[in-house]
Design a protein around this motif. Structure first.
Motif, PDB file in Angstrom:
ATOM      1  N   UNK A 113      -6.096   6.821   1.766  1.00  0.00           N
ATOM      2  CA  UNK A 113      -7.481   6.464   1.498  1.00  0.00           C
ATOM      3  C   UNK A 113      -8.474   7.232   2.354  1.00  0.00           C
ATOM      4  N   UNK A 114      -7.979   8.132   3.146  1.00  0.00           N
ATOM      5  CA  UNK A 114      -8.865   8.832   4.062  1.00  0.00           C
ATOM      6  C   UNK A 114      -9.316  10.189   3.525  1.00  0.00           C
ATOM      7  N   UNK A 115      -8.331  10.977   3.185  1.00  0.00           N
ATOM      8  CA  UNK A 115      -8.611  12.396   2.956  1.00  0.00           C
ATOM      9  C   UNK A 115      -9.013  12.735   1.525  1.00  0.00           C
ATOM     10  N   UNK A 116      -8.465  13.784   1.028  1.00  0.00           N
ATOM     11  CA  UNK A 116      -8.871  14.336  -0.271  1.00  0.00           C
ATOM     12  C   UNK A 116      -8.819  13.360  -1.429  1.00  0.00           C
ATOM     13  N   UNK A 117      -7.801  12.526  -1.433  1.00  0.00           N
ATOM     14  CA  UNK A 117      -7.706  11.510  -2.463  1.00  0.00           C
ATOM     15  C   UNK A 117      -7.595  12.091  -3.869  1.00  0.00           C
ATOM     16  N   UNK A 118      -6.695  13.014  -4.043  1.00  0.00           N
ATOM     17  CA  UNK A 118      -6.465  13.586  -5.366  1.00  0.00           C
ATOM     18  C   UNK A 118      -5.284  12.871  -6.025  1.00  0.00           C
ATOM     19  N   UNK A 119      -5.523  12.409  -7.245  1.00  0.00           N
ATOM     20  CA  UNK A 119      -4.489  11.669  -7.963  1.00  0.00           C
ATOM     21  C   UNK A 119      -3.699  12.584  -8.859  1.00  0.00           C
ATOM     22  N   UNK A 120      -2.661  13.156  -8.318  1.00  0.00           N
ATOM     23  CA  UNK A 120      -1.871  14.063  -9.130  1.00  0.00           C
ATOM     24  C   UNK A 120      -0.623  13.348  -9.651  1.00  0.00           C
ATOM     25  N   UNK A 121      -0.861  12.317 -10.456  1.00  0.00           N
ATOM     26  CA  UNK A 121       0.262  11.649 -11.098  1.00  0.00           C
ATOM     27  C   UNK A 121      -0.081  11.375 -12.564  1.00  0.00           C
ATOM     28  N   UNK A 122       0.949  11.057 -13.329  1.00  0.00           N
ATOM     29  CA  UNK A 122       0.760  10.837 -14.765  1.00  0.00           C
ATOM     30  C   UNK A 122       0.296   9.415 -15.042  1.00  0.00           C
ATOM     31  N   UNK A 123      -0.579   9.296 -16.031  1.00  0.00           N
ATOM     32  CA  UNK A 123      -0.917   7.978 -16.559  1.00  0.00           C
ATOM     33  C   UNK A 123      -0.329   7.875 -17.953  1.00  0.00           C
ATOM     34  N   UNK A 124       0.390   6.800 -18.171  1.00  0.00           N
ATOM     35  CA  UNK A 124       0.985   6.636 -19.484  1.00  0.00           C
ATOM     36  C   UNK A 124       0.278   5.550 -20.275  1.00  0.00           C
ATOM     37  N   UNK A 125      -0.165   5.915 -21.462  1.00  0.00           N
ATOM     38  CA  UNK A 125      -0.905   4.991 -22.316  1.00  0.00           C
ATOM     39  C   UNK A 125      -0.075   4.639 -23.543  1.00  0.00           C
ATOM     40  N   UNK A 126       0.310   3.376 -23.647  1.00  0.00           N
ATOM     41  CA  UNK A 126       1.156   2.967 -24.774  1.00  0.00           C
ATOM     42  C   UNK A 126       0.312   2.679 -26.014  1.00  0.00           C
ATOM     43  N   UNK A 127       0.643   3.376 -27.113  1.00  0.00           N
ATOM     44  CA  UNK A 127      -0.127   3.200 -28.345  1.00  0.00           C
ATOM     45  C   UNK A 127       0.245   1.908 -29.065  1.00  0.00           C
ATOM     46  N   UNK A 128       1.308   1.263 -28.597  1.00  0.00           N
ATOM     47  CA  UNK A 128       1.740   0.030 -29.241  1.00  0.00           C
ATOM     48  C   UNK A 128       1.128  -1.198 -28.569  1.00  0.00           C
ATOM     49  N   UNK A 129       1.354  -1.357 -27.262  1.00  0.00           N
ATOM     50  CA  UNK A 129       0.834  -2.545 -26.575  1.00  0.00           C
ATOM     51  C   UNK A 129      -0.514  -2.278 -25.885  1.00  0.00           C
ATOM     52  N   UNK A 130      -0.926  -1.012 -25.838  1.00  0.00           N
ATOM     53  CA  UNK A 130      -2.256  -0.697 -25.309  1.00  0.00           C
ATOM     54  C   UNK A 130      -2.359  -0.607 -23.798  1.00  0.00           C
ATOM     55  N   UNK A 131      -1.286  -0.878 -23.100  1.00  0.00           N
ATOM     56  CA  UNK A 131      -1.350  -0.832 -21.634  1.00  0.00           C
ATOM     57  C   UNK A 131      -1.359   0.590 -21.102  1.00  0.00           C
ATOM     58  N   UNK A 132      -1.992   0.752 -19.950  1.00  0.00           N
ATOM     59  CA  UNK A 132      -2.033   2.048 -19.279  1.00  0.00           C
ATOM     60  C   UNK A 132      -1.444   1.884 -17.892  1.00  0.00           C
ATOM     61  N   UNK A 133      -0.442   2.675 -17.599  1.00  0.00           N
ATOM     62  CA  UNK A 133       0.310   2.503 -16.369  1.00  0.00           C
ATOM     63  C   UNK A 133       0.372   3.812 -15.579  1.00  0.00           C
ATOM     64  N   UNK A 134       0.315   3.712 -14.259  1.00  0.00           N
ATOM     65  CA  UNK A 134       0.476   4.883 -13.405  1.00  0.00           C
ATOM     66  C   UNK A 134       1.959   5.172 -13.210  1.00  0.00           C
ATOM     67  N   UNK A 135       2.353   6.409 -13.469  1.00  0.00           N
ATOM     68  CA  UNK A 135       3.733   6.825 -13.215  1.00  0.00           C
ATOM     69  C   UNK A 135       3.741   7.594 -11.897  1.00  0.00           C
ATOM     70  N   UNK A 136       3.802   6.862 -10.820  1.00  0.00           N
ATOM     71  CA  UNK A 136       3.644   7.498  -9.507  1.00  0.00           C
ATOM     72  C   UNK A 136       4.967   7.971  -8.925  1.00  0.00           C
ATOM     73  N   UNK A 137       6.069   7.448  -9.446  1.00  0.00           N
ATOM     74  CA  UNK A 137       7.368   7.760  -8.849  1.00  0.00           C
ATOM     75  C   UNK A 137       8.119   8.849  -9.610  1.00  0.00           C
ATOM     76  N   UNK A 138       7.362   9.719 -10.278  1.00  0.00           N
ATOM     77  CA  UNK A 138       8.027  10.759 -11.048  1.00  0.00           C
ATOM     78  C   UNK A 138       7.425  12.118 -10.727  1.00  0.00           C
ATOM     79  N   UNK A 139       8.301  13.112 -10.529  1.00  0.00           N
ATOM     80  CA  UNK A 139       7.792  14.423 -10.097  1.00  0.00           C
ATOM     81  C   UNK A 139       7.149  15.196 -11.238  1.00  0.00           C
ATOM     82  N   UNK A 140       6.061  15.870 -10.963  1.00  0.00           N
ATOM     83  CA  UNK A 140       5.486  16.794 -11.930  1.00  0.00           C
ATOM     84  C   UNK A 140       5.189  18.110 -11.237  1.00  0.00           C
TER      85      UNK A 140
END
Lengths: 128, 128
Positions: A76-103
């Motif tokens: 929460x201090x420095x650059x604060x760049x969110x380099x992770x995937x967000x997954x949006x489900x077209x069925x249930x409509x939820x949007x989830x952060x996929x933070x534990x996966x490498x890109x």
DNA sequence: TTTATATTTGCAACAGAGTTGCGTTATGAG
DNA sequence: CTCATAACGCAACTCTGTTGCAAATATAAA
């Protein structure tokens, strides 16, 4: 010197609500759940403040709709760049952060990145 | 059987304009350049048609603004998934497709992807 | 605890993006 | 050329987000 952020009721409730969710939430859904706690304009302004303070982050969905989710993995201090995937489900409509996966994303020479919006739409495990 | 798409003047001009650009263009900018060729509602409808026919693709910017760019590298027949980066320059405002650069994104088990929006904002080589 | 002040709020009004319904126009197949 | 229907223009509407300003309130200092 930045001005001090005040711990108002609206701010408390909004942050509480966002932190209680496993998935991201939009301004309008948030407003519904707040049920008269504050005006919709106030909600917009509180959300803006919380983003600036790096307590939550904005997710722009594939359809352009903005959602908000708590910041977990980021400092929460420095650059604060969110380099992770967000997954949006077209069925249930939820949007989830996929933070534990490498890109692995690299830009060509002389491109300088300051903000990432990596959103993928599809079907989540629960709906598959 | 799908209904046939008619080659109207509005459609011609809009596709022509989008194809003539090196960078993506928004509905409002497009409308300005069309200068009375057609109504703004028509422009919306033509854009929707062109997206469905896979002749152009929609890019949602980090701020949620929608832009349109021609489809170059993608096959127009099959799945038509745009798995490339869009770079949005915060200085000159242009949005460009980075199609010639490798990216590696894998989702966790049982996630099925149908649409990608990988937008990165920052400064482009021209503005650096 | 009281006071001072700057932050935050609510309200009203506005701006921009996108959609819908409907009557009219015009494309392109036969 | 004829004609069914895709596409159009217009008006009105919804939804998201913003701005200005006066009133309310959180916080630091007295």
């Amino acid at each position: 010197m930045s001005k001090t952020s005040r711990n108002t009721i609206a701010r408390q409730k909004i942050l509480e609500l966002i932190n209680s969710k496993k998935t991201a939430i939009s301004h309008s859904s948030l407003q519904e759940e707040l049920e008269g706690v504050c005006d919709r304009v106030t909600t917009y302004r509180v959300l803006e403040r919380l983003v600036n303070e790096s307590l939550i982050h904005r997710i722009v969905n594939v359809n352009g709709v903005v959602n908000y989710a708590p910041c977990q993995t980021c400092s929460h201090k420095e650059q604060h760049i969110h380099q992770h995937i967000h997954f949006s489900c077209i069925s249930c409509g939820t949007i989830r952060c996929i933070t534990d996966h490498p890109i692995a994303i690299t830009l060509p020479e002389n491109y300088s990145a300051t903000e990432y919006q990596l959103t993928i739409a599809g079907t989540c495990p629960e709906c598959l």
